[in-house]
Design a protein around this motif. Structure first.
Motif, PDB file in Angstrom:
ATOM      1  N   THR A  83      43.473  52.979  -0.188  1.00 15.19           N
ATOM      2  CA  THR A  83      44.300  51.904   0.375  1.00 15.19           C
ATOM      3  C   THR A  83      45.273  51.388  -0.672  1.00 15.19           C
ATOM      4  N   TYR A  84      44.748  51.161  -1.870  1.00 16.67           N
ATOM      5  CA  TYR A  84      45.570  50.605  -2.951  1.00 16.67           C
ATOM      6  C   TYR A  84      46.746  51.524  -3.280  1.00 16.67           C
ATOM      7  N   LEU A  85      46.462  52.791  -3.434  1.00 14.71           N
ATOM      8  CA  LEU A  85      47.535  53.726  -3.777  1.00 14.71           C
ATOM      9  C   LEU A  85      48.530  53.884  -2.632  1.00 14.71           C
ATOM     10  N   SER A  86      48.057  53.747  -1.404  1.00 15.78           N
ATOM     11  CA  SER A  86      48.980  53.795  -0.267  1.00 15.78           C
ATOM     12  C   SER A  86      49.937  52.616  -0.295  1.00 15.78           C
ATOM     13  N   VAL A  87      49.422  51.444  -0.644  1.00 14.69           N
ATOM     14  CA  VAL A  87      50.286  50.261  -0.751  1.00 14.69           C
ATOM     15  C   VAL A  87      51.297  50.448  -1.877  1.00 14.69           C
ATOM     16  N   ILE A  88      50.830  50.916  -3.032  1.00 18.99           N
ATOM     17  CA  ILE A  88      51.741  51.155  -4.163  1.00 18.99           C
ATOM     18  C   ILE A  88      52.828  52.145  -3.762  1.00 18.99           C
ATOM     19  N   GLY A  99      67.668  51.549  -3.981  1.00 20.67           N
ATOM     20  CA  GLY A  99      68.481  51.808  -5.152  1.00 20.67           C
ATOM     21  C   GLY A  99      67.843  51.473  -6.487  1.00 20.67           C
ATOM     22  N   PHE A 100      66.636  50.949  -6.489  1.00 19.86           N
ATOM     23  CA  PHE A 100      65.952  50.702  -7.762  1.00 19.86           C
ATOM     24  C   PHE A 100      65.474  52.035  -8.324  1.00 19.86           C
ATOM     25  N   ARG A 101      65.740  52.256  -9.601  1.00 22.87           N
ATOM     26  CA  ARG A 101      65.379  53.517 -10.226  1.00 22.87           C
ATOM     27  C   ARG A 101      64.486  53.339 -11.457  1.00 22.87           C
ATOM     28  N   ARG A 102      64.493  52.167 -12.065  1.00 25.38           N
ATOM     29  CA  ARG A 102      63.634  51.901 -13.217  1.00 25.38           C
ATOM     30  C   ARG A 102      62.725  50.729 -12.853  1.00 25.38           C
ATOM     31  N   ILE A 103      61.455  51.044 -12.655  1.00 30.55           N
ATOM     32  CA  ILE A 103      60.504  50.069 -12.123  1.00 30.55           C
ATOM     33  C   ILE A 103      59.378  49.880 -13.125  1.00 30.55           C
ATOM     34  N   LEU A 104      59.212  48.663 -13.584  1.00 29.78           N
ATOM     35  CA  LEU A 104      58.152  48.331 -14.530  1.00 29.78           C
ATOM     36  C   LEU A 104      56.997  47.696 -13.776  1.00 29.78           C
ATOM     37  N   LEU A 105      55.831  48.339 -13.819  1.00 30.68           N
ATOM     38  CA  LEU A 105      54.616  47.791 -13.240  1.00 30.68           C
ATOM     39  C   LEU A 105      53.849  47.073 -14.342  1.00 30.68           C
ATOM     40  N   GLN A 116      48.083  54.127 -12.490  1.00 34.34           N
ATOM     41  CA  GLN A 116      48.788  54.670 -13.653  1.00 34.34           C
ATOM     42  C   GLN A 116      49.057  56.161 -13.471  1.00 34.34           C
ATOM     43  N   GLY A 117      48.033  56.904 -13.082  1.00 37.85           N
ATOM     44  CA  GLY A 117      48.237  58.325 -12.815  1.00 37.85           C
ATOM     45  C   GLY A 117      49.166  58.546 -11.638  1.00 37.85           C
ATOM     46  N   PHE A 118      49.030  57.696 -10.628  1.00 37.06           N
ATOM     47  CA  PHE A 118      49.874  57.843  -9.451  1.00 37.06           C
ATOM     48  C   PHE A 118      51.345  57.603  -9.799  1.00 37.06           C
ATOM     49  N   ALA A 119      51.613  56.675 -10.720  1.00 35.75           N
ATOM     50  CA  ALA A 119      52.998  56.372 -11.096  1.00 35.75           C
ATOM     51  C   ALA A 119      53.699  57.611 -11.634  1.00 35.75           C
ATOM     52  N   GLY A 120      52.977  58.402 -12.423  1.00 38.21           N
ATOM     53  CA  GLY A 120      53.563  59.638 -12.939  1.00 38.21           C
ATOM     54  C   GLY A 120      53.827  60.646 -11.841  1.00 38.21           C
ATOM     55  N   HIS A 126      60.315  61.894  -7.353  1.00 36.03           N
ATOM     56  CA  HIS A 126      61.534  61.134  -7.081  1.00 36.03           C
ATOM     57  C   HIS A 126      62.508  61.301  -8.248  1.00 36.03           C
ATOM     58  N   PRO A 127      63.290  62.369  -8.224  1.00 33.29           N
ATOM     59  CA  PRO A 127      64.224  62.642  -9.321  1.00 33.29           C
ATOM     60  C   PRO A 127      65.132  61.449  -9.616  1.00 33.29           C
ATOM     61  N   GLY A 128      65.285  61.170 -10.887  1.00 28.62           N
ATOM     62  CA  GLY A 128      66.143  60.062 -11.300  1.00 28.62           C
ATOM     63  C   GLY A 128      65.430  58.737 -11.375  1.00 28.62           C
ATOM     64  N   ALA A 129      64.174  58.681 -10.935  1.00 26.60           N
ATOM     65  CA  ALA A 129      63.414  57.428 -10.981  1.00 26.60           C
ATOM     66  C   ALA A 129      62.423  57.461 -12.140  1.00 26.60           C
ATOM     67  N   GLN A 130      62.182  56.304 -12.723  1.00 33.16           N
ATOM     68  CA  GLN A 130      61.200  56.173 -13.787  1.00 33.16           C
ATOM     69  C   GLN A 130      60.335  54.941 -13.508  1.00 33.16           C
ATOM     70  N   VAL A 131      59.023  55.145 -13.526  1.00 34.91           N
ATOM     71  CA  VAL A 131      58.087  54.047 -13.344  1.00 34.91           C
ATOM     72  C   VAL A 131      57.260  53.908 -14.611  1.00 34.91           C
ATOM     73  N   LEU A 132      57.294  52.741 -15.212  1.00 35.55           N
ATOM     74  CA  LEU A 132      56.489  52.450 -16.392  1.00 35.55           C
ATOM     75  C   LEU A 132      55.281  51.626 -15.956  1.00 35.55           C
ATOM     76  N   PHE A 133      54.088  52.077 -16.318  1.00 35.12           N
ATOM     77  CA  PHE A 133      52.855  51.357 -16.012  1.00 35.12           C
ATOM     78  C   PHE A 133      52.389  50.693 -17.301  1.00 35.12           C
ATOM     79  N   HIS A 134      52.316  49.371 -17.291  1.00 39.27           N
ATOM     80  CA  HIS A 134      52.076  48.605 -18.517  1.00 39.27           C
ATOM     81  C   HIS A 134      50.845  47.721 -18.370  1.00 39.27           C
ATOM     82  N   ASN A 135      49.735  48.121 -19.008  1.00 39.16           N
ATOM     83  CA  ASN A 135      48.579  47.238 -19.131  1.00 39.16           C
ATOM     84  C   ASN A 135      48.893  46.231 -20.233  1.00 39.16           C
ATOM     85  N   TRP A 136      49.309  45.046 -19.869  1.00 34.12           N
ATOM     86  CA  TRP A 136      49.858  44.133 -20.868  1.00 34.12           C
ATOM     87  C   TRP A 136      48.838  43.761 -21.943  1.00 34.12           C
TER      88      TRP A 136
END
Length: 244
Positions: A83-88, A99-105, A116-120, A126-136
């Motif tokens: 469920t969680y990954l489906s929402v993400i 149009g968002f291409r650089r998304i910081l989680l 985190q694995g799903f973000a990769g 999604h070519p041209g998109a970058q998702v950064l997963f950040h455990n603060w």
């Protein structure tokens, strides 16, 4: 800037010159004597403090995460991993379409690690998109600061006890709780975990000075700011003709 303070027209105008945004990820779960919303409060506040000065939109925090082990603690709510990954996925797909291409989680809860694995995976699709997963809390410099202040730190201990996660009228124990065997905890049912863990603190002091906590927060803000500014693998073309 918080997306709730923007109109859709303002977001459309923003996307003409920048394609970054921030999505905080949290969890509603027990945190001992602290707020059940600690894992929502911290990534949301961090995202706002970091993105605000840069004019980058911050979307509302995803307030529910993956925390099945705390189900025996009243007020703790968990989503299934699927469920969680489906929402993400749905949220990222929506942002990409607009149009968002650089998304910081900015993640505030360790149980959300499947994202985190799903973000990769999602970025690869999604070519041209970058998702950064950040455990603060365990990013390199922030974790180094935690260790400098007090190496005995864990869930619901002093390291999550900020002025904005404490509750009025709640008295905290004046002791250092022995560290729990985390490997053993992972083998327990929710009821067994509660019986073993008790109040919810995994181990360590319940509170340190505000001076310590503000020093830790300053490091987290600086490290996350640098990530949002310069953490992207590739420069993204600016619609105006330059690079961002």
């Amino acid at each position: 800037m918080k997306i709730e303070a923007m109109t859709w027209m303002q977001v459309e105008a923003y996307l003409q010159h920048d394609d970054r945004c921030v999505l905080p990820l949290g969890s509603t779960e027990q945190h001992g004597y602290l707020s059940l919303a600690v894992d929502n409060i911290l990534p949301e506040r961090l995202a706002e403090e970091v993105a605000g000065p840069l004019g980058v939109p911050v979307f509302p925090t995803l307030n529910y995460g993956v925390t099945p082990y705390f189900r025996a603690y009243p007020g703790s709510v968990t989503l299934r991993v699927q469920t969680y990954l489906s929402v993400i996925r749905d949220v990222l797909d929506s942002l990409y379409e607009q149009g968002f291409r650089r998304i910081l989680l900015v993640n505030g809860h360790g149980g959300n690690s499947p994202a985190q694995g799903f973000a990769g995976e999602w970025s690869a699709d999604h070519p041209g998109a970058q998702v950064l997963f950040h455990n603060w809390w365990n990013a390199p410099r922030t974790w180094q600061e935690v260790q400098r202040i007090d190496p005995v730190a864990s869930h619901a201990s002093w390291m999550e006890n900020f002025p904005w996660t404490r509750l009025p009228g709640v008295e905290l124990p004046q002791m250092q709780k022995p560290m729990t065997d985390l490997d053993r905890l992972r083998l327990l049912s929710p009821a067994q975990l509660r019986q073993t863990l008790g109040d919810g603190n995994y181990g360590g002091l319940y509170q340190r000075s505000d001076e310590d906590m503000l020093a830790l927060w300053a490091v987290a803000v600086g490290e996350t700011t640098e990530l949002l500014e310069r953490g992207w693998a590739l420069a993204t073309p600016d619609p105006a003709g330059g690079q961002t």
